[in-house]
Scaffold this motif. Structure first.
Motif, mmCIF file in Angstrom:
data_model
loop_
_atom_site.group_PDB
_atom_site.id
_atom_site.type_symbol
_atom_site.label_atom_id
_atom_site.label_comp_id
_atom_site.label_asym_id
_atom_site.label_seq_id
_atom_site.Cartn_x
_atom_site.Cartn_y
_atom_site.Cartn_z
ATOM 1 N N VAL A 56 27.929 77.403 -21.088
ATOM 2 C CA VAL A 56 28.628 78.704 -21.530
ATOM 3 C C VAL A 56 27.551 79.414 -22.441
ATOM 4 O O VAL A 56 26.976 78.795 -23.203
ATOM 5 N N GLU A 57 27.153 80.660 -22.279
ATOM 6 C CA GLU A 57 26.659 81.268 -23.035
ATOM 7 C C GLU A 57 26.832 81.601 -24.813
ATOM 8 O O GLU A 57 28.163 81.814 -24.701
ATOM 9 N N GLN A 99 37.168 77.946 -18.693
ATOM 10 C CA GLN A 99 36.168 77.869 -19.640
ATOM 11 C C GLN A 99 36.073 79.284 -20.117
ATOM 12 O O GLN A 99 36.341 80.096 -19.151
ATOM 13 N N PRO A 100 35.895 79.712 -21.485
ATOM 14 C CA PRO A 100 35.416 80.759 -21.795
ATOM 15 C C PRO A 100 34.200 81.263 -21.180
ATOM 16 O O PRO A 100 33.595 80.693 -20.680
ATOM 17 N N SER A 101 34.229 82.735 -20.937
ATOM 18 C CA SER A 101 32.974 83.452 -20.546
ATOM 19 C C SER A 101 31.653 83.465 -21.453
ATOM 20 O O SER A 101 30.525 83.433 -21.044
ATOM 21 N N LYS A 143 27.991 71.950 -27.581
ATOM 22 C CA LYS A 143 29.111 72.082 -26.422
ATOM 23 C C LYS A 143 28.782 73.153 -25.422
ATOM 24 O O LYS A 143 29.132 72.831 -24.078
ATOM 25 N N CYS A 144 28.372 74.348 -25.935
ATOM 26 C CA CYS A 144 27.965 75.286 -24.882
ATOM 27 C C CYS A 144 26.970 75.143 -24.061
ATOM 28 O O CYS A 144 27.014 75.348 -22.872
ATOM 29 N N LYS A 145 25.942 74.476 -24.465
ATOM 30 C CA LYS A 145 24.905 73.943 -23.562
ATOM 31 C C LYS A 145 25.215 72.813 -22.894
ATOM 32 O O LYS A 145 25.012 73.050 -21.522
ATOM 33 N N ASP A 185 37.748 86.502 -21.135
ATOM 34 C CA ASP A 185 37.615 87.348 -19.894
ATOM 35 C C ASP A 185 36.140 87.701 -19.591
ATOM 36 O O ASP A 185 35.567 88.112 -20.463
ATOM 37 N N GLY A 186 36.154 87.751 -18.287
ATOM 38 C CA GLY A 186 34.757 88.097 -18.071
ATOM 39 C C GLY A 186 34.255 89.385 -18.102
ATOM 40 O O GLY A 186 33.109 89.783 -18.358
#
Length: 106
Positions: free
Chosen positions: A65-66, A38-40, A59-61, A94-95
């Motif tokens: 994912v922030e 997943q994306p950061s 979807k983020c919730k 990327d984190g």
């Protein structure tokens, strides 16, 4: 959010795009959120359509994912990441780059 912070975040998103660490567009971001890697962070234009913002937000919730809304128009966000037209949201994969974008916005 001030325009200066938004422009700094846009610059960092452009850097992330050149590094190949960006996913742009609502359908591709939703697909990335569903994947194992997943994306950061997801950055959305505050003036994007209600439908796009709701899809991304939900979807983020769900996937934890922030999501950060930024005061750039979708056309400005597209320009920042080197796309034509308009981009409602981008995902940072990327984190480290996500941390830089967060710090620029906060």
């Amino acid at each position: 959010m001030s325009d200066n912070k938004a422009q700094k975040a846009a610059s960092l998103l452009g850097l992330a795009k050149r590094a190949g660490k960006i996913t742009s567009g609502v359908p591709l971001i939703i697909e990335a959120l569903r994947s194992k890697k997943q994306p950061s962070l997801v950055v959305a234009s505050a003036s994007a359509s209600e439908n796009s913002l709701k899809k991304i937000s939900d979807k983020c919730k769900f996937y934890g994912v922030e999501l950060i809304k930024i005061s750039l128009a979708p056309s400005e966000l597209a320009h920042a990441v080197g796309s034509t037209g308009s981009v409602a949201a981008v995902a940072v994969n990327d984190g480290g780059l996500a941390d830089l974008v967060r710090s620029a916005i906060d």
